[in-house]
Write a protein that holds these residues in place. Sequence first.
Motif, mmCIF file in Angstrom:
data_model
loop_
_atom_site.group_PDB
_atom_site.id
_atom_site.type_symbol
_atom_site.label_atom_id
_atom_site.label_comp_id
_atom_site.label_asym_id
_atom_site.label_seq_id
_atom_site.Cartn_x
_atom_site.Cartn_y
_atom_site.Cartn_z
ATOM 1 N N ALA A 315 66.042 22.979 38.023
ATOM 2 C CA ALA A 315 66.658 23.070 36.383
ATOM 3 C C ALA A 315 66.876 24.217 35.779
ATOM 4 O O ALA A 315 67.626 24.703 34.736
ATOM 5 C CB ALA A 315 65.661 21.934 35.254
ATOM 6 N N THR A 316 65.946 24.987 35.656
ATOM 7 C CA THR A 316 65.745 26.114 35.481
ATOM 8 C C THR A 316 67.001 27.425 35.796
ATOM 9 O O THR A 316 67.729 28.192 35.162
ATOM 10 C CB THR A 316 64.534 27.482 35.590
ATOM 11 O OG1 THR A 316 63.242 26.375 34.940
ATOM 12 C CG2 THR A 316 64.470 28.674 34.898
ATOM 13 N N GLY A 317 67.185 27.127 37.198
ATOM 14 C CA GLY A 317 68.010 27.926 37.961
ATOM 15 C C GLY A 317 69.211 27.567 36.888
ATOM 16 O O GLY A 317 70.759 28.454 36.606
ATOM 17 N N MET A 318 69.682 26.784 36.585
ATOM 18 C CA MET A 318 71.241 26.540 35.698
ATOM 19 C C MET A 318 71.260 27.139 34.340
ATOM 20 O O MET A 318 72.777 27.285 33.998
ATOM 21 C CB MET A 318 70.837 24.769 34.970
ATOM 22 C CG MET A 318 70.528 22.924 36.512
ATOM 23 S SD MET A 318 70.686 21.715 35.555
ATOM 24 C CE MET A 318 72.101 21.550 34.384
ATOM 25 N N ILE A 319 70.286 27.558 34.556
ATOM 26 C CA ILE A 319 70.522 28.578 33.080
ATOM 27 C C ILE A 319 72.063 29.725 33.627
ATOM 28 O O ILE A 319 72.504 29.752 33.097
ATOM 29 C CB ILE A 319 69.286 29.512 31.994
ATOM 30 C CG1 ILE A 319 68.413 28.528 31.545
ATOM 31 C CG2 ILE A 319 69.555 30.730 31.436
ATOM 32 C CD1 ILE A 319 67.134 28.588 31.356
#
Length: 461
Positions: A315-319
């Motif tokens: 989810a953080t990599g989606m930034i």
Amino acid sequence: MPGRVRPDRDAGVPLRPQRHGRRRALPGNEGAALIYRRRRWRRAGDRPPPFCEKGETPLDKLRAGLLTGREARLLLLLAGASFLRNQLWLTPSPLMTVIMDDMRIGYQQGGQLLFIVTVLMGISLFVGSRVIDRLGASRAMAIAIGCLALDGLFAFFCRSYPLVLVGRAFSGIGYGLGSGAQGVLVTERFPPVRRGLINTINAAVNALSIAAAYAITVPLYRFFHSWRGTLLFWSLVSAAWMGIFILFDAAHAPAAAGAPSRAPASLAQAARLPKVWCMAAAMGGLTILYTGYSSYLPSFLAEARGFSLQAAGTATGMISVAGLAGCLLCGPLFTRLRAVHIPLLALELLVLAGAAGTALIPSHAGIYGGILLLGFCFNGWGTVSVTALMNMDGMTPRLMGGAVAIYSGLGGIAAVCVPGMFSFFQTRFGIRSALALFCLFVLPALAGTGLYALLCRRRGA
């Protein structure tokens, strides 16, 4: 005399009648005079320029907007340097537990491997502006890539933690010096009409390389069976890229951007421009917010929202993925606008909405929607703002080095306070409120952009 037409003030400038005007000859005037309804006077020089000049075809106009061979070559060299900067900066992040076990260090010492790069990045932006003044942006970029190559060499051949930390410091110096030199090169080598496109491509490469760092680091570690070998691989690639950059650009570049040797430093000259400080305040506020979320969002999702560690990392990599889309869309749409403060303010408000939604909305749809909105708008804002900085009144290629140092360096140095602030907020209010309180740093961004708009309106910029 009543009924007479006011004589033309500028001799030799023909007058063009409006379509609804009527023609009448008056005595006392030489030739036929033109009387316009409501006495509106329009001169031929006020006509909008045609799409194509005389003797120019639409195909010639299209070719003029394309990159030349030299510009495309420089763009490729800058994109490669940006990719390598992020790989060497972020390689220890996915391998942190492996590095801590191998070197027998704790979380605090492991975090310093990333923290020192951020600190030296901000400091070298200020010091590097003087290097760019003395040597020129192209040679400074070659030195920056060489500093990146030293990182992996220290990590591979040195076994003690302090020496590995020295190598990481060289990586931070190379990152900051390269960022400043890149801004100067874009301002110096590309015309204003193409800077928006170039900044869009550079920002997209930056976002893509950050996402790639998390995707390919673990496979490279499995291939080399060593985190030291992974860093050495990127250092060898950086050394080769430095040679390519020197061969195709730095060897043919002038020593400096045409400024006399006794000219004031670009940092001091850029510091006299109020608009630079306005943009720096906006960038600093958003950088603190973005650093806080990108650093502590995985922990928040795992502890407060029940995500697994893998799901929290994804989810953080989606930034970064959303940031790539923001660069590609916001750059072409907004960088050509004259009133650039309008999209900047809108994107800042959307960053606030995305950050608040991520921290306060408990549903997965709200969390993912907030993450995508945050990444999209923050990276889109960066593309538009750096183009506005380059096209600012009074900005020259020489001043750009100092302007980038103020614009990016303040945010990088201010990000040093993020771990302490988050620890303070978490101890007193909990992790959810601690993350939400970082939304307050949008206020300096809104204030800086608003003041920038007032300065533009006052000076007619």
